[in-house]
Each structure stands twice: as C-alpha cells, then as structure tokens.
Design an enzyme around this catalytic site. Sequence first.
Site, PDB file in Angstrom:
ATOM      1  N   TYR A  78     -12.972   7.187 -14.015  1.00  0.00           N
ATOM      2  CA  TYR A  78     -12.804   6.077 -13.075  1.00  0.00           C
ATOM      3  C   TYR A  78     -13.459   4.813 -13.616  1.00  0.00           C
ATOM      4  O   TYR A  78     -12.850   3.725 -13.612  1.00  0.00           O
ATOM      5  CB  TYR A  78     -13.408   6.443 -11.718  1.00  0.00           C
ATOM      6  CG  TYR A  78     -13.384   5.310 -10.721  1.00  0.00           C
ATOM      7  CD1 TYR A  78     -12.194   4.928 -10.114  1.00  0.00           C
ATOM      8  CD2 TYR A  78     -14.549   4.630 -10.381  1.00  0.00           C
ATOM      9  CE1 TYR A  78     -12.166   3.879  -9.195  1.00  0.00           C
ATOM     10  CE2 TYR A  78     -14.526   3.588  -9.465  1.00  0.00           C
ATOM     11  CZ  TYR A  78     -13.337   3.215  -8.871  1.00  0.00           C
ATOM     12  OH  TYR A  78     -13.320   2.179  -7.976  1.00  0.00           O
ATOM     13  N   VAL A 122     -19.750  -0.543  -1.472  1.00  0.00           N
ATOM     14  CA  VAL A 122     -19.358  -1.288  -0.279  1.00  0.00           C
ATOM     15  C   VAL A 122     -19.298  -0.326   0.913  1.00  0.00           C
ATOM     16  O   VAL A 122     -18.836   0.811   0.794  1.00  0.00           O
ATOM     17  CB  VAL A 122     -17.993  -1.961  -0.486  1.00  0.00           C
ATOM     18  CG1 VAL A 122     -17.672  -2.875   0.680  1.00  0.00           C
ATOM     19  CG2 VAL A 122     -17.972  -2.732  -1.808  1.00  0.00           C
ATOM     20  N   ASP A 174     -22.437  11.267 -11.723  1.00  0.00           N
ATOM     21  CA  ASP A 174     -23.205  10.432 -10.806  1.00  0.00           C
ATOM     22  C   ASP A 174     -24.229   9.593 -11.569  1.00  0.00           C
ATOM     23  O   ASP A 174     -24.840  10.060 -12.541  1.00  0.00           O
ATOM     24  CB  ASP A 174     -23.931  11.289  -9.771  1.00  0.00           C
ATOM     25  CG  ASP A 174     -23.054  11.635  -8.579  1.00  0.00           C
ATOM     26  OD1 ASP A 174     -21.910  11.153  -8.552  1.00  0.00           O
ATOM     27  OD2 ASP A 174     -23.514  12.368  -7.694  1.00  0.00           O
ATOM     28  N   VAL A 186     -20.675   7.680   0.827  1.00  0.00           N
ATOM     29  CA  VAL A 186     -21.811   8.401   1.406  1.00  0.00           C
ATOM     30  C   VAL A 186     -22.156   7.924   2.811  1.00  0.00           C
ATOM     31  O   VAL A 186     -22.499   8.737   3.682  1.00  0.00           O
ATOM     32  CB  VAL A 186     -23.029   8.306   0.460  1.00  0.00           C
ATOM     33  CG1 VAL A 186     -23.534   6.880   0.329  1.00  0.00           C
ATOM     34  CG2 VAL A 186     -24.152   9.216   0.909  1.00  0.00           C
ATOM     35  N   ARG A 215     -24.410  16.050  -9.204  1.00  0.00           N
ATOM     36  CA  ARG A 215     -23.003  16.108  -9.586  1.00  0.00           C
ATOM     37  C   ARG A 215     -22.779  15.448 -10.941  1.00  0.00           C
ATOM     38  O   ARG A 215     -23.446  14.473 -11.283  1.00  0.00           O
ATOM     39  CB  ARG A 215     -22.132  15.395  -8.547  1.00  0.00           C
ATOM     40  CG  ARG A 215     -22.085  16.056  -7.205  1.00  0.00           C
ATOM     41  CD  ARG A 215     -21.069  15.390  -6.298  1.00  0.00           C
ATOM     42  NE  ARG A 215     -21.327  13.972  -6.110  1.00  0.00           N
ATOM     43  CZ  ARG A 215     -20.673  13.211  -5.248  1.00  0.00           C
ATOM     44  NH1 ARG A 215     -19.725  13.727  -4.506  1.00  0.00           N
ATOM     45  NH2 ARG A 215     -20.959  11.924  -5.128  1.00  0.00           N
ATOM     46  N   ASP A 235       0.863  -1.183   0.000  1.00  0.00           N
ATOM     47  CA  ASP A 235       0.000   0.000   0.000  1.00  0.00           C
ATOM     48  C   ASP A 235       0.902   1.237   0.000  1.00  0.00           C
ATOM     49  O   ASP A 235       1.912   1.265   0.705  1.00  0.00           O
ATOM     50  CB  ASP A 235      -0.908   0.005   1.233  1.00  0.00           C
ATOM     51  CG  ASP A 235      -2.140   0.877   1.043  1.00  0.00           C
ATOM     52  OD1 ASP A 235      -1.969   2.098   0.872  1.00  0.00           O
ATOM     53  OD2 ASP A 235      -3.258   0.335   1.066  1.00  0.00           O
ATOM     54  N   ASP A 254       4.302   1.379  -4.122  1.00  0.00           N
ATOM     55  CA  ASP A 254       3.312   1.636  -5.156  1.00  0.00           C
ATOM     56  C   ASP A 254       3.222   0.437  -6.098  1.00  0.00           C
ATOM     57  O   ASP A 254       4.245  -0.186  -6.414  1.00  0.00           O
ATOM     58  CB  ASP A 254       3.715   2.888  -5.945  1.00  0.00           C
ATOM     59  CG  ASP A 254       2.570   3.479  -6.736  1.00  0.00           C
ATOM     60  OD1 ASP A 254       2.164   2.856  -7.739  1.00  0.00           O
ATOM     61  OD2 ASP A 254       2.075   4.558  -6.364  1.00  0.00           O
ATOM     62  N   ILE A 255       2.004   0.125  -6.568  1.00  0.00           N
ATOM     63  CA  ILE A 255       1.853  -0.990  -7.502  1.00  0.00           C
ATOM     64  C   ILE A 255       2.431  -0.676  -8.879  1.00  0.00           C
ATOM     65  O   ILE A 255       2.486  -1.557  -9.730  1.00  0.00           O
ATOM     66  CB  ILE A 255       0.385  -1.437  -7.631  1.00  0.00           C
ATOM     67  CG1 ILE A 255      -0.521  -0.276  -8.052  1.00  0.00           C
ATOM     68  CG2 ILE A 255      -0.096  -2.071  -6.332  1.00  0.00           C
ATOM     69  CD1 ILE A 255      -1.946  -0.693  -8.372  1.00  0.00           C
TER      70      ILE A 255
END
Length: 315
Positions: free
Chosen positions: A147, A177, A277, A191, A274, A33, A59-60
């Site tokens: 994303y 999740v 969304d 949220v 937004r 991580d 870092d990956i």
Amino acid sequence: MASTYLVTGGAGFIGSHIAESLLQDGQRVRVIDNLLTGKRENLDYLGGLDGDFDYAIGDINDIDLLRRLMRGGDFVLHQAALPSVPRSLADPLETHRHCLTGTLNVLVAARDCGVRRVVYAASSSAYGDQPGDAKRESMRPDPISPYGVAKLAGEYYAAAFTGSFGLETVALRYFNVFGPRQDPASEYAAVIPRFITLMLDGKQPRIYGDGEQSRDFTYIDNVVRGNLLACAAPEASGATINLAAGGRVTLNDLVEQLNAALGTDLPPIHTDERRGDIKHSRADVTKAKALLGFAPAIDFAEGLRRTVDWYRERA
C-alpha cells in the site's frame, strides 16, 4: 463564481466530507465511486443537500467514464483508493490496480480534459518506519508495505505530470484521519471507529503490540480544509505536503481517553504485532503552513469528542 469539482471516492469517508463541504460552499460537485469501500448512504446524503450534485457508480480504471465526468471541470480531488496496509499484504495486485493504475488513469484523464489542478490523497505510509520525532517531506521515502509503495508511486506520477505535461498537481500525505462516517465494520477498519464501536458494546479493544506505538490522529475537518486550500495555493503545484495535526497519541492513550469519554473501564487486549505496522507516525506540518497557509483548526481531543458523540447517537 462556482467551480466544478470531481471527487473520486466521493462515497467514502474522506471523499464524502470533502463533497459535503464543497456543496455547502455553493460549488458544483461530481462524484465517482465503485462502492467497494464507499457507501451508497453517503451518496444519498449528499444528494439530499442543496446544491449542484451528480454522481456515477463506476471505477477509476474506466478512463472513458473519467473523461466524461471531468469534461468542463476545474479541479479533481482524488480520494479513491483501496485503503489498508493489511489488505495490501493480503492482495498486493488488487491494491496496485486501485491505488496506482487508477491514479494514472485519473491523471491522464485530467490532462486530456484540461483540468486546472489535481489534488491527490497520498499517505504517510510512504515514510515507512523511519526513526525520528517527526516525518518531514525531505526524508527519503522508505515504504514497507505494498500500500505504501503504491501510494508513493502515485505521488511520483503526479509530480511527473506536472513536470512533463503542465498539469498542476498537489500530493497531500494523510496521517491517520478519523471522524464521523468512518466505517467501523470492515476487517481493515481504522482504529478509532473500531475501538469506539467495540467499547460502546462493552467489549475490550484489541491492540497489536504493546500499545506504545503512536499516531498523528487528524480530525476529518482539518483534512477537508487542507484539500480546499491545496486547490488554490499558487506555490503548491508539483509539491508533496504532509497534512496532519502534528500531534502524537499512543494507542494506550487512545483507549484511556475513550474510556473517559464513554464512561467505561475496558482495558485493551494486547496481541502480537502485525506485519507492516509502523511504530511511530507523526507529521512535521511546517511545509503545509508555508505553502497552503494550513493549520489544524480542530485538535485531537475535540475531534475525538465529536466522533464519539456521532457513534454514540447511532449505537
């Protein structure tokens, strides 16, 4: 007999829960991580558990470090990413580097080290804002944010490595999740922890839009179980699978249930919607049941109660 697992992003919310479950099961666990969104206190907590645990702060995108951590390993649970749709809109290049270039590095290192299987944390954002009651894996992906595009491209890379190199991979599309240890403080916080911590402080939660947008909120224990099932399911290699509760909760419903759980009466503040969304996001989990033998063990109400209790104890 114990196996060796590398959990990328293992200091983060989901990764630390996966690592905790593996250690409690007597498995050998390694974590990588970069602490960009992960927490050092999660590593300290994992290190305090009984078990064979090691970690690297890195870092990956450092493929040599990945190869060192994967050498002699059996499974990779790839949770590392730069989460958040709004963040990807603000900085698409950084999202691409962490979510896609990093994923390609993980897959190359896993291939080179002879790892048995990589389980990739994909995202329901791959579906975009498609109509219909539930999102099914047979739908044509239509992501509407950088994303979502980066996470979808990671799925394609995973499947290509299965087809081209024989590296077993499974992509699990997560749906909202939530649970203990989720960071409420970030500008891009999820949220549920954000609402809980605001309402514990007597503040009204802010909803972007009318609040009738709905989500398939999935408690963390269900996601951990799905990942562990995906490591061993013989028919799942090369597949993309929804991992969720299969339910539907609007943000207005969420605030109402939180008020009931917290003993508060705090109506939400509604502001403009937004960019990026999605209006409705609910999973069809038929494929997860068929290929993984998965069914959610903790429903939304129980998961919310556990989560509220955790944040309340730390308020």
